[in-house]
Motif scaffolding. Structure first.
Motif, PDB file in Angstrom:
ATOM      1  N   CYS A 179       0.862  -1.144  -0.024  1.00  0.00           N
ATOM      2  CA  CYS A 179      -0.077  -0.003   0.120  1.00  0.00           C
ATOM      3  C   CYS A 179       0.801   1.169   0.009  1.00  0.00           C
ATOM      4  N   VAL A 180       0.946   1.711  -1.286  1.00  0.00           N
ATOM      5  CA  VAL A 180       2.069   2.946  -1.496  1.00  0.00           C
ATOM      6  C   VAL A 180       1.159   4.211  -1.772  1.00  0.00           C
ATOM      7  N   LYS A 181       1.307   5.054  -1.073  1.00  0.00           N
ATOM      8  CA  LYS A 181       0.526   6.588  -1.361  1.00  0.00           C
ATOM      9  C   LYS A 181       1.126   7.207  -3.164  1.00  0.00           C
ATOM     10  N   THR A 182      -0.017   7.126  -3.787  1.00  0.00           N
ATOM     11  CA  THR A 182       0.298   7.753  -5.129  1.00  0.00           C
ATOM     12  C   THR A 182      -0.763   8.548  -5.475  1.00  0.00           C
ATOM     13  N   GLU A 183      -0.599   9.303  -6.706  1.00  0.00           N
ATOM     14  CA  GLU A 183      -1.933  10.269  -7.127  1.00  0.00           C
ATOM     15  C   GLU A 183      -3.137   9.424  -7.267  1.00  0.00           C
ATOM     16  N   LEU A 184      -2.905   8.182  -7.451  1.00  0.00           N
ATOM     17  CA  LEU A 184      -3.961   7.118  -7.725  1.00  0.00           C
ATOM     18  C   LEU A 184      -4.473   6.477  -6.604  1.00  0.00           C
TER      19      LEU A 184
END
Length: 118
Positions: free
Chosen positions: A49-54
Motif C-alpha cells: 500500500c503505497v501513496k500515489t496520485e491514484l
C-alpha cells in the motif's frame, strides 16, 4: 496483495493483477528457454500500500519510504529468482490482517519472501 486475493467491487483490478503475475512468470520461463537467464530477470513485484496520485488513502506508505527498500530488495535478486513472486509484505507494506486474506494453495508459503516458480 490483490494479485494474491480478491476484494469486492474490484473485479477488473484484481483480474489485472492476476494477469501481471501470470504474464511475468511466463516471461521468466521464456527467458530461461531462450538461454537468457542470468542476463534478464522478470519478477512480479507486489508493492504493498503505497501513496500515489491514484492511491491517496491516509494509511498508504509514502513512496519516499517505500522506494529505497524496494530498490534494495530488487538489487539483491539473483538469477535463480527470475519468475518468483515478490512482495513488500515482510517490510511492513501490507498489514498482517490483509495478508491473511491472500489465496495461496495449501502447502505453499505466503509470498512475503521470494518464492521460486514450480
Amino acid at each position: 496483495g490483490i494479485a494474491h486475493s480478491t476484494t469486492h467491487m474490484q473485479a477488473a483490478y484484481a483480474a489485472s493483477k492476476w494477469a501481471v503475475e501470470g504474464f511475468s512468470k511466463s516471461a521468466a520461463q521464456s527467458i530461461r528457454a531462450w538461454g537468457l537467464d542470468g542476463r534478464i530477470l522478470c519478477v512480479p513485484l507486489a508493492p504493498g500500500c503505497v501513496k500515489t496520485e491514484l492511491n491517496p488513502v491516509a494509511h498508504a506508505h509514502p513512496v519516499e519510504k517505500w522506494a529505497p527498500q524496494a530498490a534494495d530488495m530488487i538489487l539483491k535478486l539473483e538469477a535463480s529468482q527470475s519468475g518468483a513472486s515478490l512482495t513488500m509484505a515482510s517490510q511492513g507494506f501490507y498489514s498482517p490482517t490483509y495478508t491473511k486474506t491472500w489465496v495461496i494453495p495449501d502447502g505453499l508459503p505466503l509470498p512475503d519472501e521470494v518464492v521460486a516458480p514450480s
